[in-house]
Motif scaffolding. Structure first.
Motif, short mmCIF file in Angstrom:
data_model
loop_
_atom_site.label_atom_id
_atom_site.label_comp_id
_atom_site.label_asym_id
_atom_site.label_seq_id
_atom_site.Cartn_x
_atom_site.Cartn_y
_atom_site.Cartn_z
N VAL A 38 -6.71 -15.31 -9.04
CA VAL A 38 -5.47 -14.72 -8.53
C VAL A 38 -5.80 -13.81 -7.34
CG1 VAL A 38 -4.24 -14.84 -10.73
CG2 VAL A 38 -5.70 -12.87 -10.24
N ARG A 39 -4.75 -13.48 -6.58
CA ARG A 39 -4.93 -12.72 -5.35
C ARG A 39 -4.89 -11.21 -5.59
NH1 ARG A 39 -1.41 -15.89 -0.70
NH2 ARG A 39 -2.15 -18.00 -1.17
N ALA A 40 -5.68 -10.51 -4.80
CA ALA A 40 -5.68 -9.04 -4.82
C ALA A 40 -6.01 -8.55 -3.42
CB ALA A 40 -6.68 -8.51 -5.83
N HIS A 41 -5.79 -7.27 -3.18
CA HIS A 41 -6.16 -6.69 -1.89
C HIS A 41 -7.67 -6.75 -1.71
CE1 HIS A 41 -2.08 -4.79 -2.04
NE2 HIS A 41 -2.16 -5.03 -0.74
N ALA A 42 -8.09 -7.03 -0.48
CA ALA A 42 -9.53 -7.10 -0.20
C ALA A 42 -10.17 -5.73 -0.32
CB ALA A 42 -9.77 -7.68 1.19
N GLY A 43 -9.45 -4.71 0.08
CA GLY A 43 -9.97 -3.34 -0.03
C GLY A 43 -9.23 -2.56 -1.09
N PRO A 44 -9.25 -1.23 -1.00
CA PRO A 44 -8.52 -0.41 -1.98
C PRO A 44 -7.02 -0.72 -1.93
CG PRO A 44 -10.06 0.93 -0.70
CD PRO A 44 -10.01 -0.40 -0.03
N CYS A 45 -6.41 -0.72 -3.08
CA CYS A 45 -4.97 -0.95 -3.13
C CYS A 45 -4.24 0.26 -2.57
CB CYS A 45 -4.52 -1.19 -4.58
SG CYS A 45 -5.12 -2.74 -5.28
N PRO A 46 -3.11 0.06 -1.92
CA PRO A 46 -2.35 1.20 -1.39
C PRO A 46 -1.81 2.05 -2.52
CG PRO A 46 -1.08 -0.82 -1.23
CD PRO A 46 -2.46 -1.23 -1.65
N SER A 47 -1.66 3.33 -2.22
CA SER A 47 -1.11 4.24 -3.23
C SER A 47 0.40 4.04 -3.31
CB SER A 47 -1.43 5.69 -2.86
OG SER A 47 -0.90 5.99 -1.57
N ALA A 48 1.02 4.67 -4.28
CA ALA A 48 2.47 4.56 -4.45
C ALA A 48 3.16 5.07 -3.19
CB ALA A 48 2.91 5.37 -5.65
N PRO A 49 4.20 4.40 -2.75
CA PRO A 49 4.85 4.79 -1.49
C PRO A 49 5.47 6.18 -1.58
CG PRO A 49 6.21 3.21 -2.71
CD PRO A 49 4.88 3.28 -3.41
N ALA A 50 5.24 6.95 -0.49
CA ALA A 50 5.82 8.29 -0.44
C ALA A 50 7.16 8.29 0.25
CB ALA A 50 4.87 9.23 0.30
N ALA A 51 7.56 7.11 0.78
CA ALA A 51 8.82 7.03 1.51
C ALA A 51 9.98 7.19 0.54
CB ALA A 51 8.92 5.68 2.22
N PRO A 52 11.12 7.70 1.01
CA PRO A 52 12.27 7.83 0.13
C PRO A 52 12.79 6.47 -0.30
CG PRO A 52 12.87 8.28 2.42
CD PRO A 52 11.37 8.22 2.36
N VAL A 53 13.57 6.46 -1.38
CA VAL A 53 14.02 5.21 -1.97
C VAL A 53 14.91 4.44 -1.00
CG1 VAL A 53 13.85 6.00 -4.33
CG2 VAL A 53 15.96 6.41 -3.05
N PHE A 54 15.51 5.12 -0.02
CA PHE A 54 16.38 4.41 0.90
C PHE A 54 15.58 3.77 2.05
CE2 PHE A 54 16.39 8.93 1.99
CZ PHE A 54 15.90 8.89 3.28
N ASP A 55 14.24 3.93 2.03
CA ASP A 55 13.39 3.29 3.04
C ASP A 55 13.30 1.80 2.70
OD1 ASP A 55 11.29 2.24 4.58
OD2 ASP A 55 10.33 4.21 4.70
N TYR A 56 14.03 0.99 3.45
CA TYR A 56 14.16 -0.43 3.12
C TYR A 56 12.81 -1.16 3.19
CZ TYR A 56 16.06 -5.15 3.07
OH TYR A 56 16.36 -6.44 2.75
N ALA A 57 11.98 -0.82 4.18
CA ALA A 57 10.69 -1.50 4.33
C ALA A 57 9.79 -1.23 3.12
CB ALA A 57 10.01 -1.05 5.61
N ALA A 58 9.79 0.02 2.64
CA ALA A 58 8.96 0.36 1.48
C ALA A 58 9.46 -0.36 0.23
CB ALA A 58 8.97 1.88 1.25
N ARG A 59 10.75 -0.48 0.08
CA ARG A 59 11.31 -1.17 -1.09
C ARG A 59 10.93 -2.65 -1.07
NH1 ARG A 59 17.47 -0.25 -1.06
NH2 ARG A 59 17.30 -1.63 -2.86
N LEU A 60 11.00 -3.28 0.12
CA LEU A 60 10.64 -4.69 0.22
C LEU A 60 9.19 -4.92 -0.17
CD1 LEU A 60 12.39 -6.01 3.46
CD2 LEU A 60 12.98 -6.49 1.08
N ARG A 61 8.34 -3.96 0.23
CA ARG A 61 6.91 -4.13 -0.05
C ARG A 61 6.62 -4.14 -1.54
NH1 ARG A 61 2.47 -4.39 2.77
NH2 ARG A 61 0.52 -3.50 2.03
N ARG A 62 7.44 -3.51 -2.37
CA ARG A 62 7.21 -3.46 -3.81
C ARG A 62 7.93 -4.59 -4.54
NH1 ARG A 62 3.42 -0.98 -6.57
NH2 ARG A 62 4.86 -0.58 -8.28
N MET A 63 8.77 -5.36 -3.85
CA MET A 63 9.52 -6.39 -4.55
C MET A 63 8.58 -7.50 -5.03
SD MET A 63 13.13 -6.82 -2.54
CE MET A 63 14.37 -5.53 -2.63
#
Length: 264
Positions: free
Chosen positions: A41-66
């Motif tokens: 299965v696939r995983a990040h090549a390096g360290p995984c990103p931390s939990a997003p600090a962006a507010p919940v209305f940040d559409y780009a951050a929400r898409l990244r977690r979908m």
């Protein structure tokens, strides 16, 4: 310990091994089993990103977690973030547990499937060869288990094939050495044939050589995991303890062809 006492101990150990083998193979006929396979299965090549600090209305951050169901892209197996084009990725092994239905259930499904849609105004049609093999395998278990339960109990065996197999499992520890040997050989034939006929992941090897037991050509089938070979013509079977003889037989036929007879 005396030599005679040691021999008796070895005999008891061998008998216990035979009974355990009988029970294990009969159990596969009536109980589901699980196997663990390795999936990449696939995983990040390096360290995984931390939990997003962006507010919940940040559409780009929400898409990244979908999840892939929402975005149609894979996610990292470790952190759950979507892996987008340009992200560094690597493949990592993860165990994948698969549950297999009991062998009798798989045989039954093959038999039932062989009759679905075969009735027509033109009369009965022929069944596929594979499904006839499933019916033969089912019948061998039914007739064989019924015979042994009746022989052990000295009374007619009643019940369906699953009940008979479970009854034989319970009575296996009471078998004497001679009966245990004979039951072990019969169970190997039932179990081996069922494992070959119900193979769904990897097709069995089919060496086009005559069976060393019945001399019929093209009916030998060999499965590597677990190591078992059967002849679908006569029902003979070989496991890891006896397959060496069959292997030599196959090697001779494939490596040293029999010369044609010259008429006098």
């Amino acid at each position: 310990m005396s030599t005679h006492a040691q021999d008796r101990t070895d005999e008891r150990a061998a008998s216990s091994v035979v009974v355990t083998r009988i029970v294990d193979r009969l159990t596969e006929l009536v109980e589901p089993r699980t196997t663990s396979e390795t999936s990449w299965v696939r995983a990040h090549a390096g360290p995984c990103p931390s939990a997003p600090a962006a507010p919940v209305f940040d559409y780009a951050a929400r898409l990244r977690r979908m999840t892939p169901e929402h975005r149609g892209v894979p996610t990292c197996v470790d952190c759950g973030y979507a892996l987008r084009d340009g992200d560094g990725q690597r493949l990592v092994p993860r165990p994948h547990v698969v549950e297999h239905a009991p062998l009798l259930v798989q045989l039954h499904e093959a038999i039932v499937g062989s009759t679905a849609g075969t009735a027509s105004s033109n009369g009965p049609s022929s069944r596929p060869t594979a499904n006839l093999e499933a019916l033969d395998a089912w019948t061998a278990v039914d007739v064989g288990a019924r015979f042994w339960v009746a022989a052990i109990t000295n009374s007619p065996a009643a019940g369906d094939v699953e009940h008979l197999v479970r009854d034989l499992i319970e009575r296996a520890p009471t078998l004497d050495r001679v009966d245990a040997r004979d039951v072990d050989q019969d169970v190997l034939r039932w179990w081996g044939r069922a494992r070959i006929v119900t193979t769904w992941d990897t097709a069995p090897l089919k060496p086009h050589v005559p069976c060393m037991n019945c001399d019929v050509r093209g009916k030998l089938q060999v499965r590597i995991d677990p190591l078992v070979a059967v002849c679908l013509a006569c029902g003979a079977a070989w496991d890891s303890s006896t397959i060496g003889v069959l292997g030599e037989h196959i090697r001779i036929w494939l490596g040293d062809p029999i010369p044609e007879q010259v008429e006098a």
